[in-house]
Design a protein around this motif. Structure first.
Motif, PDB file in Angstrom:
ATOM      1  N   LYS A 138       0.836  -1.198   0.000  1.00 30.53           N
ATOM      2  CA  LYS A 138       0.000   0.000   0.000  1.00 30.53           C
ATOM      3  C   LYS A 138       0.871   1.248   0.000  1.00 30.53           C
ATOM      4  O   LYS A 138       1.967   1.272   0.578  1.00 30.53           O
ATOM      5  CB  LYS A 138      -0.925   0.018   1.231  1.00 30.53           C
ATOM      6  CG  LYS A 138      -1.942  -1.109   1.251  1.00 30.53           C
ATOM      7  CD  LYS A 138      -2.811  -1.022   2.507  1.00 30.53           C
ATOM      8  CE  LYS A 138      -3.811  -2.161   2.565  1.00 30.53           C
ATOM      9  NZ  LYS A 138      -4.657  -2.102   3.786  1.00 30.53           N
ATOM     10  N   ILE A 139       0.364   2.304  -0.668  1.00 29.62           N
ATOM     11  CA  ILE A 139       0.993   3.631  -0.668  1.00 29.62           C
ATOM     12  C   ILE A 139      -0.047   4.613  -0.157  1.00 29.62           C
ATOM     13  O   ILE A 139      -1.152   4.710  -0.695  1.00 29.62           O
ATOM     14  CB  ILE A 139       1.484   4.020  -2.070  1.00 29.62           C
ATOM     15  CG1 ILE A 139       2.621   3.090  -2.512  1.00 29.62           C
ATOM     16  CG2 ILE A 139       1.953   5.472  -2.088  1.00 29.62           C
ATOM     17  CD1 ILE A 139       3.131   3.361  -3.899  1.00 29.62           C
ATOM     18  N   PHE A 140       0.318   5.378   0.875  1.00 28.63           N
ATOM     19  CA  PHE A 140      -0.649   6.241   1.546  1.00 28.63           C
ATOM     20  C   PHE A 140      -0.426   7.735   1.261  1.00 28.63           C
ATOM     21  O   PHE A 140      -1.168   8.557   1.792  1.00 28.63           O
ATOM     22  CB  PHE A 140      -0.601   6.009   3.061  1.00 28.63           C
ATOM     23  CG  PHE A 140      -0.960   4.614   3.465  1.00 28.63           C
ATOM     24  CD1 PHE A 140      -2.284   4.212   3.582  1.00 28.63           C
ATOM     25  CD2 PHE A 140       0.038   3.676   3.732  1.00 28.63           C
ATOM     26  CE1 PHE A 140      -2.604   2.920   3.961  1.00 28.63           C
ATOM     27  CE2 PHE A 140      -0.280   2.391   4.122  1.00 28.63           C
ATOM     28  CZ  PHE A 140      -1.601   1.995   4.231  1.00 28.63           C
ATOM     29  N   PHE A 141       0.565   8.089   0.476  1.00 26.32           N
ATOM     30  CA  PHE A 141       0.839   9.513   0.250  1.00 26.32           C
ATOM     31  C   PHE A 141       0.478   9.892  -1.188  1.00 26.32           C
ATOM     32  O   PHE A 141       0.401   9.055  -2.075  1.00 26.32           O
ATOM     33  CB  PHE A 141       2.309   9.825   0.520  1.00 26.32           C
ATOM     34  CG  PHE A 141       3.275   9.165  -0.431  1.00 26.32           C
ATOM     35  CD1 PHE A 141       3.647   9.796  -1.616  1.00 26.32           C
ATOM     36  CD2 PHE A 141       3.818   7.915  -0.147  1.00 26.32           C
ATOM     37  CE1 PHE A 141       4.538   9.196  -2.484  1.00 26.32           C
ATOM     38  CE2 PHE A 141       4.707   7.305  -1.013  1.00 26.32           C
ATOM     39  CZ  PHE A 141       5.073   7.940  -2.187  1.00 26.32           C
ATOM     40  N   THR A 142       0.265  11.201  -1.372  1.00 22.87           N
ATOM     41  CA  THR A 142       0.031  11.769  -2.693  1.00 22.87           C
ATOM     42  C   THR A 142       1.270  12.535  -3.115  1.00 22.87           C
ATOM     43  O   THR A 142       1.796  13.360  -2.347  1.00 22.87           O
ATOM     44  CB  THR A 142      -1.180  12.713  -2.679  1.00 22.87           C
ATOM     45  OG1 THR A 142      -2.327  11.990  -2.231  1.00 22.87           O
ATOM     46  CG2 THR A 142      -1.452  13.282  -4.068  1.00 22.87           C
ATOM     47  N   VAL A 185       8.815   3.850  -7.040  1.00 28.35           N
ATOM     48  CA  VAL A 185       8.373   2.459  -7.196  1.00 28.35           C
ATOM     49  C   VAL A 185       6.858   2.420  -7.032  1.00 28.35           C
ATOM     50  O   VAL A 185       6.283   3.191  -6.255  1.00 28.35           O
ATOM     51  CB  VAL A 185       9.079   1.539  -6.169  1.00 28.35           C
ATOM     52  CG1 VAL A 185       8.754   1.955  -4.750  1.00 28.35           C
ATOM     53  CG2 VAL A 185       8.737   0.084  -6.403  1.00 28.35           C
ATOM     54  N   ASP A 186       6.229   1.552  -7.770  1.00 34.70           N
ATOM     55  CA  ASP A 186       4.776   1.435  -7.718  1.00 34.70           C
ATOM     56  C   ASP A 186       4.349   0.325  -6.767  1.00 34.70           C
ATOM     57  O   ASP A 186       5.123  -0.579  -6.432  1.00 34.70           O
ATOM     58  CB  ASP A 186       4.214   1.159  -9.117  1.00 34.70           C
ATOM     59  CG  ASP A 186       4.475   2.312 -10.070  1.00 34.70           C
ATOM     60  OD1 ASP A 186       4.525   3.463  -9.595  1.00 34.70           O
ATOM     61  OD2 ASP A 186       4.657   2.060 -11.280  1.00 34.70           O
ATOM     62  N   LEU A 202       2.099   7.907   8.054  1.00 39.09           N
ATOM     63  CA  LEU A 202       2.261   6.635   7.370  1.00 39.09           C
ATOM     64  C   LEU A 202       2.329   6.874   5.867  1.00 39.09           C
ATOM     65  O   LEU A 202       1.427   7.484   5.284  1.00 39.09           O
ATOM     66  CB  LEU A 202       1.103   5.686   7.712  1.00 39.09           C
ATOM     67  CG  LEU A 202       1.152   4.290   7.081  1.00 39.09           C
ATOM     68  CD1 LEU A 202       2.398   3.534   7.559  1.00 39.09           C
ATOM     69  CD2 LEU A 202      -0.118   3.510   7.417  1.00 39.09           C
ATOM     70  N   LEU A 203       3.403   6.389   5.237  1.00 36.80           N
ATOM     71  CA  LEU A 203       3.608   6.608   3.811  1.00 36.80           C
ATOM     72  C   LEU A 203       3.355   5.355   2.981  1.00 36.80           C
ATOM     73  O   LEU A 203       2.778   5.433   1.891  1.00 36.80           O
ATOM     74  CB  LEU A 203       5.044   7.102   3.547  1.00 36.80           C
ATOM     75  CG  LEU A 203       5.462   8.392   4.264  1.00 36.80           C
ATOM     76  CD1 LEU A 203       6.909   8.719   3.931  1.00 36.80           C
ATOM     77  CD2 LEU A 203       4.537   9.538   3.883  1.00 36.80           C
TER      78      LEU A 203
END
Length: 436
Positions: free
Chosen positions: A112-116, A223-224, A126-127
């Motif tokens: 999961k990615i939590f940042f924009t 990275v995705d 949390l990033l």
């Protein structure tokens, strides 16, 4: 018998007619040489002698001398007393206070990615999340091993108590009691190892949740989601840059270092302004915070660091800016327009207009300059009228005619006509406008 007439005797002077014929030719050569010498003398006189002769009155030469003696139109401005801010200009690079590359500290899948991208984040936010299941499994294994070793420890402690009671009854050997005590200590060490394994598993689970170490703006992700990341990855996941405050790194010449250090050592804040690349737009105002401890031998400069609050975020990392460092403020110094100072073989000088509308050469010593004016430390006093335009054909004692300055931005642009009025009364009726 006939008598033969003898041939006339041959004279030894018979070649004389030919020699006489060459005499006119040699004479012509001498005439030619004399003509060339006369021409060369006339040319030399015209080039080297005549320009320095004073023209005679009357006739053609008198008219030319009259034209040469006509006053030269010049623009002159009086020297004045003023306060001047001494500044040092430099080219700087915007450098963040903190730059952090966000990397995963454990290996695993980026779930999961939590940042924009491009937004501001707070420290501790949390990033990203790495797959935590492998670390949860390790934790369960460590907890099971802890329970097992805890049971062994409890059993060994019971046996030790039993052996101690039998030793008091002299039913067992003391060696057997000591062996059991060592077994208890071994089981206690195993318990501590299991607890450390559990703590390690908890730490890995913490690292699986990637958080922001500082507050700042986060950039584009490298990275995705769904990729496998490693702790050894160089690019990391993203980069966070602290924007407030922001610093600028710039260099000044080593000749300016003593003056800067003199005021920096007092502890008083030294103002620094950052302008855009064309030097027209003020981006931020800050203060000098650091001076490097050595001179770069390749450039002869010293690095300095200035800090800016950057509340409006006008300064961007790696941006090139023009820096103005305010070193000191001079009070009550004599200043003239920069255009008035000329450079000659003997150094710097200015043309000063006298009361009779003639100019004289004054050697000067200068100080700092700013906004088109320069400090005169020696050679000119306040009120002296100095020539700022039309100095090309001037020399010592030249007659001049003062004209009005059209440059409204010039310091004391309106003052020359007033100051030159006494001279104008003698030679002219006040200051005249420039003639096209």
């Amino acid at each position: 018998m006939s008598t033969q007439t003898p041939p006339p005797p041959v004279s030894r002077t018979s070649p004389q007619p030919a020699r006489a014929a060459s005499t006119p030719r040699r004479g012509r050569h001498w005439v030619l040489w004399i003509f060339l010498v006369v021409v060369a003398g006339a040319v030399g006189y015209a080039i080297f002698v005549r320009p320095f002769q004073q023209p005679t009155e009357g006739g053609r030469g008198g008219r030319r001398g009259a034209r040469d003696n006509q006053p030269m139109p010049v623009t002159a401005i009086p020297a004045r007393t003023s306060d001047l801010e001494v500044k040092t200009a430099a080219l700087g690079t915007v450098t963040p206070v903190n730059t952090v590359t966000i990397r995963s500290r454990v290996d695993g899948e980026l779930q999961k990615i939590f940042f924009t991208e491009g937004t501001n984040v707070k420290a501790g936010a949390l990033l990203a999340e790495i797959d935590p299941r492998p670390f949860e499994v390790q934790k369960l294994q460590s907890e099971a091993q802890l329970a097992k070793d805890q049971a062994l420890l409890d059993n060994s402690r019971v046996d030790l108590d039993r052996f101690k009671a039998l030793l008091e009854q002299d039913s067992v050997a003391k060696q057997q009691v000591d062996t059991q005590a060592a077994q208890v200590a071994q089981n206690e060490a195993a318990i501590k190892q299991d607890e450390a394994q559990i703590a390690s598993s908890n730490l890995q689970l913490t690292y699986a949740h990637v958080t922001a170490p500082i507050s700042g703006r986060i950039g584009l992700r490298s990275v995705d989601q769904g990729n496998i990341v490693h702790a050894s990855d160089t690019n990391g996941i993203a980069v966070i840059i602290q924007l407030q405050p922001m610093t600028v790194l710039f260099s000044i010449p080593q000749d300016d270092v003593p003056r800067v250090m003199k005021h920096f050592a007092t502890g008083e804040p030294m103002t620094v302004q950052a302008f855009n690349r064309d030097g027209q737009t003020l981006l931020a105002t800050g203060k000098l915070v650091t001076v490097d401890n050595q001179i770069d031998p390749t450039t002869g400069t010293v690095k300095l660091r200035a800090e800016f609050p950057n509340t409006d975020e006008m300064l961007f990392p790696n941006q090139f800016v023009n820096i103005q460092l305010f070193v000191e403020q001079l009070k009550g110094v004599t200043v003239v327009p920069t255009a008035a100072v000329q450079r000659g073989l003997n150094g710097l000088f200015v043309y000063v207009v006298s009361a009779d509308n003639t100019v004289s050469v004054h050697p000067v010593e200068t100080g700092p300059s700013d906004k088109g004016v320069i400090v005169i430390t020696k050679g000119v006093k306040p009120g002296d009228v100095v020539v700022v335009d039309g100095v090309d054909k001037l020399r010592e004692g030249s007659q001049v005619e003062l004209i009005t300055s059209t440059d409204e931005k010039s310091p004391a642009a309106a003052a020359p006509a007033k100051d030159a009025q006494p001279a104008g009364k003698r030679g002219h009726k006040g200051a005249k406008p420039a003639q096209n």
